[in-house]
Design a protein around this motif. Sequence first.
Motif, PDB file in Angstrom:
ATOM      1  N   TRP A 111       0.834  -1.208   0.000  1.00  0.00           N
ATOM      2  CA  TRP A 111       0.000   0.000   0.000  1.00  0.00           C
ATOM      3  C   TRP A 111       0.865   1.252   0.000  1.00  0.00           C
ATOM      4  O   TRP A 111       0.635   2.168  -0.809  1.00  0.00           O
ATOM      5  CB  TRP A 111      -0.949   0.012   1.207  1.00  0.00           C
ATOM      6  CG  TRP A 111      -1.667   1.338   1.287  1.00  0.00           C
ATOM      7  CD1 TRP A 111      -1.375   2.388   2.109  1.00  0.00           C
ATOM      8  CD2 TRP A 111      -2.741   1.775   0.440  1.00  0.00           C
ATOM      9  NE1 TRP A 111      -2.205   3.457   1.828  1.00  0.00           N
ATOM     10  CE2 TRP A 111      -3.045   3.102   0.805  1.00  0.00           C
ATOM     11  CE3 TRP A 111      -3.466   1.172  -0.593  1.00  0.00           C
ATOM     12  CZ2 TRP A 111      -4.053   3.829   0.183  1.00  0.00           C
ATOM     13  CZ3 TRP A 111      -4.475   1.909  -1.216  1.00  0.00           C
ATOM     14  CH2 TRP A 111      -4.762   3.220  -0.820  1.00  0.00           C
ATOM     15  N   LEU A 129      -2.576   8.899   3.597  1.00  0.00           N
ATOM     16  CA  LEU A 129      -2.613   7.461   3.894  1.00  0.00           C
ATOM     17  C   LEU A 129      -1.233   6.822   3.764  1.00  0.00           C
ATOM     18  O   LEU A 129      -1.121   5.598   3.684  1.00  0.00           O
ATOM     19  CB  LEU A 129      -3.603   6.764   2.964  1.00  0.00           C
ATOM     20  CG  LEU A 129      -5.039   7.294   3.016  1.00  0.00           C
ATOM     21  CD1 LEU A 129      -5.904   6.592   1.982  1.00  0.00           C
ATOM     22  CD2 LEU A 129      -5.626   7.123   4.400  1.00  0.00           C
ATOM     23  N   VAL A 136      -2.356  -3.583  -0.981  1.00  0.00           N
ATOM     24  CA  VAL A 136      -3.469  -2.865  -1.596  1.00  0.00           C
ATOM     25  C   VAL A 136      -4.772  -3.650  -1.465  1.00  0.00           C
ATOM     26  O   VAL A 136      -5.828  -3.092  -1.200  1.00  0.00           O
ATOM     27  CB  VAL A 136      -3.152  -2.577  -3.079  1.00  0.00           C
ATOM     28  CG1 VAL A 136      -4.394  -2.129  -3.837  1.00  0.00           C
ATOM     29  CG2 VAL A 136      -2.048  -1.520  -3.186  1.00  0.00           C
ATOM     30  N   ALA A 139      -6.723  -3.082   1.717  1.00  0.00           N
ATOM     31  CA  ALA A 139      -7.169  -1.724   2.035  1.00  0.00           C
ATOM     32  C   ALA A 139      -8.686  -1.558   1.997  1.00  0.00           C
ATOM     33  O   ALA A 139      -9.269  -0.959   2.908  1.00  0.00           O
ATOM     34  CB  ALA A 139      -6.483  -0.722   1.102  1.00  0.00           C
ATOM     35  N   ASN A 143     -11.257  -0.680   4.952  1.00  0.00           N
ATOM     36  CA  ASN A 143     -11.501   0.746   4.710  1.00  0.00           C
ATOM     37  C   ASN A 143     -10.503   1.566   5.525  1.00  0.00           C
ATOM     38  O   ASN A 143     -10.860   2.352   6.406  1.00  0.00           O
ATOM     39  CB  ASN A 143     -12.935   1.152   5.063  1.00  0.00           C
ATOM     40  CG  ASN A 143     -13.238   2.595   4.672  1.00  0.00           C
ATOM     41  OD1 ASN A 143     -12.598   3.153   3.784  1.00  0.00           O
ATOM     42  ND2 ASN A 143     -14.194   3.207   5.351  1.00  0.00           N
ATOM     43  N   ILE A 144      -9.228   1.352   5.207  1.00  0.00           N
ATOM     44  CA  ILE A 144      -8.151   1.987   5.961  1.00  0.00           C
ATOM     45  C   ILE A 144      -8.321   3.502   5.972  1.00  0.00           C
ATOM     46  O   ILE A 144      -8.902   4.089   5.052  1.00  0.00           O
ATOM     47  CB  ILE A 144      -6.759   1.617   5.396  1.00  0.00           C
ATOM     48  CG1 ILE A 144      -6.640   2.044   3.926  1.00  0.00           C
ATOM     49  CG2 ILE A 144      -6.497   0.126   5.564  1.00  0.00           C
ATOM     50  CD1 ILE A 144      -5.257   1.871   3.342  1.00  0.00           C
ATOM     51  N   GLU A 150     -10.161   8.522   4.485  1.00  0.00           N
ATOM     52  CA  GLU A 150     -10.384   7.081   4.452  1.00  0.00           C
ATOM     53  C   GLU A 150     -10.321   6.597   3.015  1.00  0.00           C
ATOM     54  O   GLU A 150     -10.510   7.385   2.071  1.00  0.00           O
ATOM     55  CB  GLU A 150     -11.746   6.727   5.050  1.00  0.00           C
ATOM     56  CG  GLU A 150     -11.819   6.924   6.551  1.00  0.00           C
ATOM     57  CD  GLU A 150     -13.139   6.444   7.133  1.00  0.00           C
ATOM     58  OE1 GLU A 150     -13.124   5.874   8.231  1.00  0.00           O
ATOM     59  OE2 GLU A 150     -14.181   6.658   6.479  1.00  0.00           O
ATOM     60  N   LEU A 151     -10.075   5.315   2.840  1.00  0.00           N
ATOM     61  CA  LEU A 151      -9.996   4.760   1.503  1.00  0.00           C
ATOM     62  C   LEU A 151     -11.248   5.091   0.690  1.00  0.00           C
ATOM     63  O   LEU A 151     -11.165   5.424  -0.497  1.00  0.00           O
ATOM     64  CB  LEU A 151      -9.818   3.240   1.558  1.00  0.00           C
ATOM     65  CG  LEU A 151      -9.745   2.601   0.163  1.00  0.00           C
ATOM     66  CD1 LEU A 151      -8.353   2.728  -0.405  1.00  0.00           C
ATOM     67  CD2 LEU A 151     -10.202   1.168   0.165  1.00  0.00           C
TER      68      LEU A 151
END
Length: 371
Positions: A111, A129, A136, A139, A143-144, A150-151
């Motif tokens: 990521w 982020l 990836v 992620a 929902n990092i 946030e994603l």
Amino acid sequence: MGGAQPAGKRAGATIQGMLVENNVSLQGCNTFGIAARAHELVRVRSVRDVQDVLADPRLARMPKFVLGGGSNVVLTGDVHALVLKMEVPGLRLWQETERAWIVEAGAGESWHGAVAWTLAQGYPGLENLALIPGTVGAAPVQNIGAYGVELQDRFHSLVAVDLETGEPFELDAAQCAFGYRDSVFKHRAPAHDGETRGFGLAGRAVITHVRLLLRKDWKPELGYLDLERKRQESGLLQPSAQQIFDWVCEVRRAKLPDPAVVGNAGSFFKNPTVSPEQCQDIIAREPKVVHYPLPDGRVKLAAGWLIDACGWKGKRVGKAGVYDRQALVLVNRGTPEDSVTGGEVMTLARAIQTSVYERFGIRLEPEPVVV
């Protein structure tokens, strides 16, 4: 364990042109550094690899465990399910519109590496982020988020493969049902009892590619105190995306341990949300509690502050410890030869949960997946 291969030795069979590895050490495949083994493991580098697994009658029947960078998992023992080690590569500009760049990344890409790549290509938007560990593909599941982004704020769509049919399919943001550290991939399919319980994909699909929408009318996100402090120190009124990336990396490195040096899974507990009335009740007893109002009227409390207030910072249970700079992070105080166990980590986590509940009446929810 009769017939086990020594560490580093991997017996395996080739099925559908694909190597199935046996008795594989997972210690280097999880950022906690917990010693555990996979009875069988397949390295997935394409959609076709998933389809080949499902085309084999024996492998198709086995339960599956999807493993990316292992940054959000606690292994409490050896994994008997078939481990799908996600190593799908690739970073590319998938589409460009008048208003945005849409970037596609393989699920096996780092990521942080993907974030750095987008900035190097001149596509801002992911800088807040930076330095989040993991791949990836993981992620969207989690929902990092960090530092006000946030994603889901940068998400376009993803490609996944149905683990029953082998068919690829796409999901947009609405279909992913993103929430705070949550998505459709964290929920099981609804029971067949006549009730409608939503659309769950946990255990039913595996993500192979993620697409991110990065707007050309980029604006810096500086809402968090740490970033605003960096901006004031620098004297920059309009920092670039690269500058914010650098600041985020500096802040994270100062607060959080490097998993390559001290094993950990990042933030171990979700920040709890409470009603305004509950927050006022806590403030009346604990005026210094760190809290953030949310757009829906609820209030987010800093889980790290709650844990620290209960006296856990720097404490340990066996070889599991609470990081001395950030109480939200549990760490591995063992060695590679004598590592912390998943059981020790969860014993410490439960003790922390009990302390916080007894003092604040709040139940902390762990972020990592416990296997």
